[in-house]
Scaffold this motif. Structure first.
Motif, mmCIF file in Angstrom:
data_model
loop_
_atom_site.group_PDB
_atom_site.id
_atom_site.type_symbol
_atom_site.label_atom_id
_atom_site.label_comp_id
_atom_site.label_asym_id
_atom_site.label_seq_id
_atom_site.Cartn_x
_atom_site.Cartn_y
_atom_site.Cartn_z
ATOM 1 N N ASP A 54 0.997 -1.282 0.369
ATOM 2 C CA ASP A 54 0.380 0.343 -0.442
ATOM 3 C C ASP A 54 0.697 1.625 -0.186
ATOM 4 O O ASP A 54 0.358 2.376 -0.173
ATOM 5 C CB ASP A 54 -0.859 -0.035 1.183
ATOM 6 N N ASP A 55 2.131 0.859 0.623
ATOM 7 C CA ASP A 55 2.690 2.739 0.280
ATOM 8 C C ASP A 55 3.629 2.549 -0.655
ATOM 9 O O ASP A 55 4.017 3.678 -0.598
ATOM 10 C CB ASP A 55 4.164 2.661 1.843
ATOM 11 N N ASP A 57 2.958 3.687 -5.084
ATOM 12 C CA ASP A 57 1.979 4.518 -6.005
ATOM 13 C C ASP A 57 2.530 4.857 -7.366
ATOM 14 O O ASP A 57 2.078 3.914 -7.896
ATOM 15 C CB ASP A 57 2.344 5.998 -5.544
#
Length: 347
Positions: A54-55, A57
């Motif tokens: 999730d960290d 992009d």
């Protein structure tokens, strides 16, 4: 993903891009991952699955060319935007896998073409598309560089069709070919010759030449070699009936755009005497060198990610899969023409 020479360029460039940070370096080899990560206070991993966290992009794919689709497609499916080092991949089938995943997921793919972000290139493209050079009649793209045998021997993947995708054309001249297409548009016919003339143990070419006919009717040539000792220049020269321009090693070397009527010119008034370059056309110190234009392309992708996060799903990178596919198709058309001895239309 990838901590070789180009991976290090991206890591260094990213360190100077506002509003972005290198979070993790992923490679198959622990030593290279750990070393690059330590230089940028980032984490490291040998597990490609780390890219789905999730960290993250954006995933920057900086691995051998023939692995690009295999890394980009899972990244897109994990919800990431992707920046892919040129070329898009080594085949149109692999490139189309990436394009389909981009369409299906709604995430974006930028393809590295850092020289489109040079001010010299931006000025030329704008003038050509805006009619500032009149009708474009012809262009020449040349990359006359040298790569010693040690370059090709430095990695088992270098000089192979499967992972390198080609030689001097696919890996060195591809940048100036991309600029040629940005200015001149789509080629409709390509005829080429290739040869391996100064190196050993290569499956691919170290020298290639091609003639092109564009959809507009304009004509062009491509010259690609890594057998020009000790290395000369990369250059794009564009000619129109109201102006002409030359970019040599990223710098504007010649510029003339007629304003209003085009009076006849005597021989003594042409060439160097007609050059309209000014001091303002010269690149500044921070615009020179490897990585300078990479920063501008990375910043462009950051802009797109921020816009999409704010709800603008129309935001697109300046160089995306359509541009990357056309450049790849043109290079592959050169290889097909050289193989068959016939003109080829890029697919």
């Amino acid at each position: 993903v990838g901590a070789g020479a180009i991976g290090r360029v991206f890591a260094d460039a990213l360190a100077r891009v506002d509003d972005a940070e290198l979070r993790v370096v992923v490679t198959r080899t622990e030593g290279s991952a750990r070393e690059l990560a330590a230089a940028h206070a980032a984490a490291w991993s040998t597990d490609p699955g780390r890219l789905a966290a999730d960290d993250i992009d954006v995933v920057v794919v900086a691995t051998p060319s023939g692995t690009h689709a295999d890394l980009a497609v899972p990244a897109l499916e994990a919800g990431k935007h992707v920046l892919i080092e040129k070329p898009l991949d080594v085949s149109l089938a692999a490139a189309d896998r990436i394009i389909e995943a981009e369409r299906r997921t709604g995430n974006v793919v930028a393809v590295v073409s850092q020289h489109r972000f040079d001010r010299s290139s931006e000025k030329l493209v704008a003038a050509a598309r805006g009619g500032g050079l009149g009708r474009l009649t012809s262009a020449t793209a040349s990359c006359a560089w040298w790569r010693g045998q040690s370059y090709y021997d430095s990695g088992a993947w270098r000089g192979t069709w499967a992972l390198d995708g080609g030689g001097a054309t696919m890996n060195q001249a591809v940048h100036v070919i991309d600029l040629l297409l940005a200015v001149m548009g789509e080629p409709v016919e390509v005829f080429a010759f290739t040869g391996t003339l100064a190196h050993e143990r290569l499956e691919v070419e170290d020298t290639a030449v091609a003639a092109l006919r564009f959809a507009s009717g304009a004509l062009g040539t491509i010259h690609a070699t890594t057998a020009a000792y000790p290395g000369v220049e990369a250059a794009l020269r564009v000619f129109g009936d109201a102006g002409s321009a030359a970019i040599v090693d990223d710098e504007l070397a010649f510029w003339h755009a007629a304003a209003g009527p085009r009076p006849e010119v005597a021989m003594a008034e042409s060439g160097a005497a007609a050059n309209q370059l000014t001091a303002a056309d010269r690149l500044a110190a921070d615009e020179r060198g490897l990585g300078a234009s990479h920063r501008r392309q990375l910043a462009d992708l950051v802009r797109v990610v921020r816009a999409r996060r704010a709800g603008d799903t129309s935001a697109r990178p300046r160089v995306g899969t359509a541009e990357g596919r056309l450049t790849l198709a043109t290079v592959l058309a050169m290889y097909e023409s050289a193989r068959t001895g016939r003109p080829v239309r890029p697919a």
